[in-house]
Design an enzyme around this catalytic site. Sequence first.
Site, PDB file in Angstrom:
ATOM      1  N   ASN A 101      41.915  35.869  36.587  1.00 15.95           N
ATOM      2  CA  ASN A 101      41.730  36.476  37.908  1.00 15.95           C
ATOM      3  C   ASN A 101      43.092  36.707  38.556  1.00 15.95           C
ATOM      4  OD1 ASN A 101      38.834  36.451  37.891  1.00 15.95           O
ATOM      5  ND2 ASN A 101      38.921  34.256  38.230  1.00 15.95           N
ATOM      6  N   TYR A 102      43.830  37.652  38.024  1.00 13.73           N
ATOM      7  CA  TYR A 102      45.228  37.841  38.427  1.00 13.73           C
ATOM      8  C   TYR A 102      45.412  38.017  39.938  1.00 13.73           C
ATOM      9  CZ  TYR A 102      50.081  39.316  37.872  1.00 13.73           C
ATOM     10  OH  TYR A 102      51.449  39.402  37.935  1.00 13.73           O
ATOM     11  N   PRO A 103      44.585  38.796  40.624  1.00 13.98           N
ATOM     12  CA  PRO A 103      44.769  38.918  42.080  1.00 13.98           C
ATOM     13  C   PRO A 103      44.658  37.585  42.807  1.00 13.98           C
ATOM     14  CG  PRO A 103      43.392  40.697  41.273  1.00 13.98           C
ATOM     15  CD  PRO A 103      43.548  39.733  40.129  1.00 13.98           C
ATOM     16  N   ASP A 104      43.861  36.662  42.272  1.00 15.86           N
ATOM     17  CA  ASP A 104      43.713  35.347  42.896  1.00 15.86           C
ATOM     18  C   ASP A 104      44.945  34.471  42.702  1.00 15.86           C
ATOM     19  OD1 ASP A 104      41.191  35.916  43.758  1.00 15.86           O
ATOM     20  OD2 ASP A 104      40.147  34.747  42.241  1.00 15.86           O
ATOM     21  N   HIS A 105      45.725  34.762  41.684  1.00 15.88           N
ATOM     22  CA  HIS A 105      46.805  33.861  41.290  1.00 15.88           C
ATOM     23  C   HIS A 105      48.194  34.347  41.695  1.00 15.88           C
ATOM     24  CE1 HIS A 105      43.884  32.621  37.838  1.00 15.88           C
ATOM     25  NE2 HIS A 105      43.560  32.095  38.993  1.00 15.88           N
TER      26      HIS A 105
END
Length: 404
Positions: A174-178
Site C-alpha cells: 500500500n505505497y500511498p499509505d507508507h
Amino acid sequence: METLVPGPLAGIRIADFTWVGAGPFLTKPLADHGAEVIKVESRTRTDVIRDMPPFADGVRGINRSGYFANRNSSKKSICLDLKARDGHRLALRLIAVSDVVVSNFTPGTMDRLGLGYRAACAVRPDVIYLEMPMQGASGPHRDFRGYGLSIAAAGGLFGLSGYPDRPPVGTGTNYPDHVPNPLHGAIAVLAALRHRRRTGRGQYIELAQLESTVNLIGPAVVAAAAGEDVTRRGNADDWAAPHGVYPCAGEDRWCAIAVQDDEQWSALVTVLGLPSEPGFATAAQRRRAPGLDEWISAATRGWDRDKLADALADAGVPAAGVNDARDLIETDPQLRARGHWVRLRHPEMGDCLYDGLPYRLSRTPGRPRSAAPLLGADTREVCTRLLGVADTEYDQLERTGVIG
C-alpha cells in the site's frame, strides 16, 4: 543503559486519532523525534492493523502484530469510548492540552463525535488540526472510503506499473499509505508548528490522500496533458538502456542495472564478456532493441548477484543487487553501517526489530524511543496525570467501559 538525546519535537504533544496505515505512519516520525504522541484507541473497535500479520512467534493477538508495532513506535495508547459522554469529555480535555490533533477518519466523523475542528478550537484556539480524507472533505467523492491500494489505483499509480500488454501489477504494497501521504502530512504538521511559533496561530490542514498520491506521478500527468501517450512500460526508461533487473545464480536472485551512456555500455559489455553486437551499438538502438534484455540475461545468469553488482559498480556502471527482506536485515552493508535497525523490548512480544529513520539530524538525532504500546497501556497514567481524573473517578469510568 543508553541515554537518548531529547528530540527536536520534545515538548510537543499530539492527540492521535488515526488508525490503519497512513495516519499512524504520519505520527510515527514525529514520535521518534521526541513528540509525545498519545494514540486514542477503542477496545470495541481496535485498530485494524493490530490484527494483521506477521504476529510474533506466529501467535495472533492485538498486541502481537509486527505491522502495528513498526508503525507505532515511541507512542502511548489510551482507550476511550468517544461516543460516551464522559469519553467525549476526556477526549476534549486531551485536545485542550495538545498542540496537534490528527485524524484519518471518513469526512464528518470527528464532527459527529463532537471533536471536529471547531470543537477543538473552542478548547485550544491555537490548535493544529490535520485530517486526511481519501478524496478530500468536499466534492461528490468526499464520502468514498479506501486504503492505499484503492488510492493508488484511483490516483493513476497502478496505471503506470507493469507491462503494456499485461494488467497493472501495482507496487507490491500500500505505497500511498507508507510514503507520500503520511510524510506529506508530517511535513505539513512541521510547517504549521513553525508558523504557529512565528505568529501564535494554529491552522486546519486538509490532506486529501488521492491528491497527495498524484504528486508521485507528476511528470506523467504533465506528459499526458501535453498530449503524449502515457502508459505502462515495464522497466523501460527514457534515459537508460538497458534498464532493468537481470537474473543471477541461485533462486530468485537479481541484479538491477542501468546504463546511461556509451561509456557505461562499453564497461558492461567488458564485465559480462559479451561479444560485439552491432544492433546494440548506440543508445537509440538499445532503447528500441526488443532482444536486449534477453541477451544480457543470458550473460548474468551465471554470476553471483553481489559479485556482479560490485564488478559493474567498480567499472562505473550503476548496479545493485535486488534485496529481499532477509538481505535487508542481515547483510545489507549500508543499512548495517548506518545502524538502521533498532531492537526494542516489547512487553508481550519481547525483543523486536524496528525500522530506524532514513535520515540523521546532527544535534538532535531521532530514533524509535520505545516499543509500540499495548492496547490502552497508558490510559490510567494519561487520565490521572495529564487530564486530572481522580483515581476514584478513573475506577468508576473503567468499570463502565468509558476508559480502559
